[in-house]
Design a protein around this motif. Structure first.
Motif, PDB file in Angstrom:
ATOM      1  N   GLN A 182      -7.676 -26.693  17.984  1.00 43.08           N
ATOM      2  CA  GLN A 182      -9.112 -26.462  18.000  1.00 43.08           C
ATOM      3  C   GLN A 182      -9.695 -26.903  19.334  1.00 43.08           C
ATOM      4  O   GLN A 182      -9.365 -27.961  19.844  1.00 43.08           O
ATOM      5  N   ASP A 190     -15.575 -26.055  20.833  1.00 44.09           N
ATOM      6  CA  ASP A 190     -16.548 -25.310  20.033  1.00 44.09           C
ATOM      7  C   ASP A 190     -15.927 -24.144  19.277  1.00 44.09           C
ATOM      8  O   ASP A 190     -16.611 -23.219  18.878  1.00 44.09           O
ATOM      9  N   GLY A 191     -14.625 -24.149  19.091  1.00 41.14           N
ATOM     10  CA  GLY A 191     -13.994 -23.058  18.374  1.00 41.14           C
ATOM     11  C   GLY A 191     -12.513 -23.317  18.151  1.00 41.14           C
ATOM     12  O   GLY A 191     -11.957 -24.293  18.634  1.00 41.14           O
ATOM     13  N   ASN A 240     -11.194 -14.740   8.082  1.00 42.23           N
ATOM     14  CA  ASN A 240     -11.828 -14.681   6.762  1.00 42.23           C
ATOM     15  C   ASN A 240     -11.238 -15.721   5.814  1.00 42.23           C
ATOM     16  O   ASN A 240     -11.953 -16.330   5.009  1.00 42.23           O
ATOM     17  N   GLY A 271     -12.822 -18.962   6.548  1.00 40.34           N
ATOM     18  CA  GLY A 271     -14.281 -19.010   6.517  1.00 40.34           C
ATOM     19  C   GLY A 271     -14.893 -18.944   7.899  1.00 40.34           C
ATOM     20  O   GLY A 271     -15.998 -19.443   8.124  1.00 40.34           O
ATOM     21  N   LEU A 272     -14.191 -18.290   8.825  1.00 40.53           N
ATOM     22  CA  LEU A 272     -14.672 -18.174  10.200  1.00 40.53           C
ATOM     23  C   LEU A 272     -14.816 -16.702  10.567  1.00 40.53           C
ATOM     24  O   LEU A 272     -14.602 -15.823   9.758  1.00 40.53           O
ATOM     25  N   ARG A 273     -15.152 -16.459  11.816  1.00 33.95           N
ATOM     26  CA  ARG A 273     -15.222 -15.098  12.332  1.00 33.95           C
ATOM     27  C   ARG A 273     -14.591 -15.063  13.723  1.00 33.95           C
ATOM     28  O   ARG A 273     -14.505 -16.090  14.399  1.00 33.95           O
ATOM     29  N   ARG A 301     -14.710 -14.522  17.428  1.00 30.40           N
ATOM     30  CA  ARG A 301     -15.757 -14.521  18.448  1.00 30.40           C
ATOM     31  C   ARG A 301     -15.411 -13.625  19.633  1.00 30.40           C
ATOM     32  O   ARG A 301     -16.199 -12.798  20.058  1.00 30.40           O
ATOM     33  N   GLY A 360     -14.736 -18.919  15.231  1.00 27.29           N
ATOM     34  CA  GLY A 360     -15.821 -19.873  15.109  1.00 27.29           C
ATOM     35  C   GLY A 360     -16.722 -19.524  13.945  1.00 27.29           C
ATOM     36  O   GLY A 360     -16.523 -18.546  13.234  1.00 27.29           O
ATOM     37  N   ARG A 361     -17.749 -20.341  13.783  1.00 23.38           N
ATOM     38  CA  ARG A 361     -18.708 -20.101  12.690  1.00 23.38           C
ATOM     39  C   ARG A 361     -19.658 -18.964  13.022  1.00 23.38           C
ATOM     40  O   ARG A 361     -19.929 -18.701  14.163  1.00 23.38           O
TER      41      ARG A 361
END
Length: 249
Positions: free
Chosen positions: A36, A39-40, A188, A191-193, A195, A248-249
């Motif tokens: 990690q 920020d991602g 998915n 629970g992220l996407r 970027r 990231g979110r």
């Protein structure tokens, strides 16, 4: 002008360093480890795809091997026979740019007797050319004509696709879509996407030809004209992409 006390200056330096951007080496280490970032989350995905094409170019290797008791005779016989082979190549409509001499050699032939020094019994001359055929409908007849003209060394064919870049681009797009779908799957599940793409590394293009079928009629073995059939099949041109995505979110 005010002078910042030494202790305050040192504290400021530490604060700036702690919030400095990661170096390239640190980023590379994060990507390799799949860890990690600040920020991602970085994830590496590998995808392979291919595009099939029917080959439209074939390359064969052909030539003449002659033997004689002396070197001069071996080379002379080889040159005479090779002249007829080259004439057959040109008569088939092969352009000069597609004919290349790949090797000429002359070697002594030895007789090895137990307990005695090797004795030269003759010489062998060899002349080989590489021929590129751009009309595959003429390939079988050309090979038969070469043998009829005196060629006694014949290998191939190997096939290739003339405009391979178009097929490789098709494979690249397919591999890119496959990699993105896999990255979305992981994102998915977490629970992220996705970027962005951090880096793309492409493996060397590869071409996997299908087996070549060659057939000679029974008449060919009886000394009559052969009827060699060539089936180029299909070639698979593929690429492998290694892509690092940032999640990231």
């Amino acid at each position: 002008m005010k002078v910042i006390p030494t202790l305050l200056a040192a504290a400021l330096a530490v604060s700036l360093t702690s919030y400095a951007m990661p170096s390239k080496a640190q980023n590379a280490a994060n990507i390799a480890a799949g860890t990690q970032t600040q920020d991602g989350t970085l994830i590496s995905v590998s995808a392979q795809a291919s595009a099939n094409r029917v080959p439209d170019i074939a390359t064969i290797s052909t030539g003449v091997v002659t033997q004689a008791t002396d070197a001069n005779s071996a080379m002379r016989l080889n040159a005479e026979q090779m002249t007829r082979v080259n004439a057959a190549i040109k008569a088939a409509g092969i352009e000069t740019r597609d004919i290349r001499t790949s090797g000429v050699s002359l070697n002594a032939r030895y007789d090895y007797e137990n307990g005695k020094s090797p004795r030269i019994t003759g010489y062998e001359a060899r002349n080989t050319v590489s021929v590129k055929v751009r009309d595959l409908s003429k390939l079988g007849k050309l090979m038969d004509a070469l043998v009829a003209a005196g060629a006694n060394d014949l290998n191939g064919p190997s096939f290739e696709v003339d405009k391979a870049d178009e097929a490789y681009d098709e494979a690249r797009l397919a591999a890119l879509k496959k990699a993105r779908a896999r990255a979305d799957l992981y994102a998915n599940a977490l629970g992220l996407r996705v970027r962005r793409i951090v880096s793309i590394d492409e493996g060397g293009g590869m071409m996997n030809p299908m087996p070549v079928m060659r057939a000679m009629s029974a008449d060919g073995f009886a000394g009559k004209a052969a009827n060699t059939e060539i089936a180029p099949g299909e070639s698979s041109l593929g690429v492998t992409l290694n892509i690092v995505y940032e999640l990231g979110r």
